[in-house]
Write an enzyme that holds these catalytic residues in place. Sequence first.
Site, short mmCIF file in Angstrom:
data_model
loop_
_atom_site.label_atom_id
_atom_site.label_comp_id
_atom_site.label_asym_id
_atom_site.label_seq_id
_atom_site.Cartn_x
_atom_site.Cartn_y
_atom_site.Cartn_z
N SER A 153 0.96 -1.22 0.25
CA SER A 153 -0.41 0.31 -0.78
C SER A 153 1.10 1.19 -0.02
CB SER A 153 -1.10 0.24 1.13
OG SER A 153 -1.10 1.12 1.25
N TYR A 166 -2.72 -1.17 10.27
CA TYR A 166 -2.73 -1.60 8.67
C TYR A 166 -1.50 -1.43 8.03
CZ TYR A 166 -4.25 -0.98 3.81
OH TYR A 166 -4.30 -1.20 2.33
N1 LIG Z 1 -8.12 -0.59 -2.40
C1 LIG Z 1 -7.76 0.54 -2.80
O1 LIG Z 1 -7.23 0.95 -2.69
C2 LIG Z 1 -6.15 -0.19 -2.06
C3 LIG Z 1 -5.37 0.86 -2.17
C4 LIG Z 1 -3.89 0.14 -1.36
C5 LIG Z 1 -3.37 -1.27 -1.01
N2 LIG Z 1 -4.83 -1.69 -1.13
C6 LIG Z 1 -4.47 -3.56 -0.98
O2 LIG Z 1 -5.07 -3.86 -1.94
C7 LIG Z 1 -5.79 -5.37 -1.95
C8 LIG Z 1 -7.10 -6.10 -2.08
O3 LIG Z 1 -7.59 -4.89 -1.38
P1 LIG Z 1 -9.44 -3.85 -1.71
O4 LIG Z 1 -9.62 -2.42 -1.75
O5 LIG Z 1 -9.89 -5.06 -3.11
O6 LIG Z 1 -9.92 -4.52 -0.48
P2 LIG Z 1 -11.94 -5.29 -0.18
O7 LIG Z 1 -12.25 -4.97 -1.34
O8 LIG Z 1 -12.47 -5.59 1.18
O9 LIG Z 1 -11.32 -7.22 -0.26
C9 LIG Z 1 -10.57 -7.29 0.10
C10 LIG Z 1 -10.49 -8.51 0.19
O10 LIG Z 1 -9.70 -9.63 0.97
C11 LIG Z 1 -11.24 -11.03 1.26
N3 LIG Z 1 -10.46 -10.99 3.07
C12 LIG Z 1 -11.05 -10.17 4.20
N4 LIG Z 1 -10.62 -10.89 5.29
C13 LIG Z 1 -10.68 -11.78 4.79
C14 LIG Z 1 -10.33 -13.41 5.73
N5 LIG Z 1 -10.69 -13.07 7.18
N6 LIG Z 1 -10.10 -14.45 5.25
C15 LIG Z 1 -10.57 -14.05 3.52
N7 LIG Z 1 -10.88 -13.31 2.84
C16 LIG Z 1 -10.85 -11.98 3.15
C17 LIG Z 1 -12.56 -10.36 1.18
O11 LIG Z 1 -13.09 -11.33 1.34
P3 LIG Z 1 -14.87 -11.26 1.95
O12 LIG Z 1 -15.20 -10.22 0.50
O13 LIG Z 1 -15.25 -12.28 1.90
O14 LIG Z 1 -14.74 -10.18 3.34
C18 LIG Z 1 -11.88 -9.54 -0.07
O15 LIG Z 1 -12.24 -10.68 -0.80
C19 LIG Z 1 -6.18 -5.40 0.26
O16 LIG Z 1 -4.37 -5.96 0.21
C20 LIG Z 1 -5.42 -3.60 0.52
O17 LIG Z 1 -4.33 -3.97 1.27
C21 LIG Z 1 -5.91 -1.52 -1.61
#
Ligand SMILES: NC(=O)c1ccc[n+]([C@@H]2O[C@H](COP(=O)([O-])OP(=O)(O)OC[C@H]3O[C@@H](n4cnc5c(N)ncnc54)[C@H](OP(=O)(O)O)[C@@H]3O)[C@@H](O)[C@H]2O)c1
Length: 245
Positions: A153, A166
């Site tokens: 991130s 985080y």
């Molecule tokens: N979006 C951004 O702007 C951004 C920026 C920087 C970094 N990131 C990183 O990118 C990655 C994806 O983020 P995202 O934005 O796509 O997040 P998101 O929409 O919240 O999706 C997270 C995913 O992880 C799964 N997950 C969460 N807790 C879990 C658990 N205990 N066991 C198994 N699966 C679990 C969720 O499953 P459920 O839906 O079933 O809970 C969901 O499929 C993360 O590592 C995040 O830190 C995102």
Amino acid sequence: MFDYQAQPNCLQNKTILVTGAGAGIGRAAALNYAKFGATVVLLGKTVEKLEQVYDEIVNLGYPEPAIIPLDMKGATAQHYKDMVSTIVGQLKHIDGALLNASILGELTPFTQISAQIWQDVMQVNLNAQMQLAQALIPTMTQSNSASLIFTTSGVGNQGRAFWGPYSISKFATEGMMQVIADEYEGSSLRVNAINPGATKTSMRATAFPAEDKSLIAEAEDIMPLYLYLMSDDSKAVNGQRLNAQ
Ligand SMILES: NC(=O)c1ccc[n+]([C@@H]2O[C@H](COP(=O)([O-])OP(=O)(O)OC[C@H]3O[C@@H](n4cnc5c(N)ncnc54)[C@H](OP(=O)(O)O)[C@@H]3O)[C@@H](O)[C@H]2O)c1
């Protein structure tokens, strides 16, 4: 945006694990890996979301995926070892893993971080990643071209007020990526980390509820880097932190 044009079928005959494949960036990556020919193993917490992605992939005529419902908050090292044995038993090899699932925890002043939130974030974002990597590496090194991708991130190499657990978990993830990459330098396994940048998902909406969402990238927009690092075009790339935007 990272510039890369994936060749059709560039992931053919590859088996790729995607964690957090039911929503957000993980869902987009799973669909794209399948589109370019991979058999995708969909790991996530919510079965219904995984089933929706499974159906989408099958309906689009891509290789049939597999589903692994698992709550990484409660999973142990043995769960991940058993999972790898099951995948190898059915699909023979693992050539790629996108360790994408994470939780945000709570944005709060450092002195007010609760023990429970700290533990949950470290369990999902760090301990589970370490256990997954330990379980995956012995099998992935048997592939003649394997790619292990961690997810970091903007706060994974630059701390930011109120993002305590985080941010710290992502710093540690980047450290883990560098340690493993150094150990496997010169092998058939490459290890890197993607910083997705601001991307329209439920995690982003929780962190920035008031922002103008029309200015934020869609998960689909950032897929070139996800495809590049999984394809053999990135064979020589190891130990890098790469920005998707
Ligand atoms: N979006 C951004 O702007 C951004 C920026 C920087 C970094 N990131 C990183 O990118 C990655 C994806 O983020 P995202 O934005 O796509 O997040 P998101 O929409 O919240 O999706 C997270 C995913 O992880 C799964 N997950 C969460 N807790 C879990 C658990 N205990 N066991 C198994 N699966 C679990 C969720 O499953 P459920 O839906 O079933 O809970 C969901 O499929 C993360 O590592 C995040 O830190 C995102």
